[in-house]
Design an enzyme around this catalytic site. Structure first.
Site: not given
Ligand code: C5P
Length: 213
Positions: A24-26
């Site tokens: 995923s990502n931030y």
């Protein structure tokens, strides 16, 4: 004709590695949720497609939770024909594991993760937008204006909002941002040190000024 319905996609996507792990990502979803809330305040009919976040859906919006980029694409493509304007704030993961495992992968298993590129949802929406308004975002570390303009054209957008990612400026979450908006007519606006709530107002002011078609 005026914009009455708005579709917003927000948050990160999760790309499954196995039943307990993902890529995923931030992204926190803050920007998209702020736009959804502001659109609702302006009495628009709002649909919010969201990847997993810790935020509460604003009251009165049609909320469609999704997990992966493929789920998000499916939901967005299903909702898009019913809308006048789409604002794509989501941080769609660029890749997903080619072969997500059905069982939990053991720690000791030697593993190379093969990735495939995810579809560009915004480009697909742009290609089929007809008279609708489509707005995207760009997060860049260099050549901000030039790269954003290229994306505006390639993805057939009406407007793009670009912000810079630097070591000093972590743009994720509840931060004040400097952004530049570029529209299809070539108008550029620089906006400095604004919260995502303030930017939501500025972006909707601009979006609602577009003529449909
Ligand atoms: O090309 P890039 O990922 O920088 O473009 C950013 C814009 O495209 C954002 O609005 C993002 O939501 C959208 N996007 C998308 N699907 C992808 C990648 C990005 O809709 N797979």
């Amino acid at each position: 004709m005026k914009i009455k319905n708005i579709l917003i996609a927000a948050g990160p996507t999760r790309e499954r590695i196995d039943p307990v792990r993902f890529i995923s990502n931030y992204s926190t979803g803050t920007f998209g949720y702020a736009i959804a809330k502001e659109a609702k305040r302006r009495k628009l009919s709002v649909t919010l497609v969201s990847g997993p976040t810790s935020l509460k859906a604003p009251q009165g919006v049609k909320f469609i939770p999704v997990e992966s980029s493929l789920d998000m694409r499916k939901a967005v493509l299903a909702e898009f024909p019913k809308t006048d304007c789409m604002i794509m704030t989501a941080a769609v993961a660029d890749w997903r594991p080619r072969y997500p495992a059905k069982r939990k992968i053991k720690k000791k298993e030697r593993r190379i993760l093969e990735l495939v590129e995810n579809p560009d949802i915004l480009a697909q929406i742009g290609a089929r937008k007809k008279k609708r308004i489509v707005i995207g975002f760009a997060l860049e570390t260099e050549n901000l204006g030039k790269t954003a303009l290229k994306k505006l054209k390639n993805k057939n957008l009406d407007m793009i909002i670009a912000n810079r990612l630097t070591k000093e400026a972590n743009i994720f979450g509840d931060k004040k941002l400097d952004v530049v908006t570029i529209d299809k007519f070539g108008n550029r606006t620089r906006v400095f040190n604004k919260s995502k709530e303030e930017l939501a107002k500025i972006i909707l002011d601009k979006a609602l000024r577009f003529e449909l078609g």
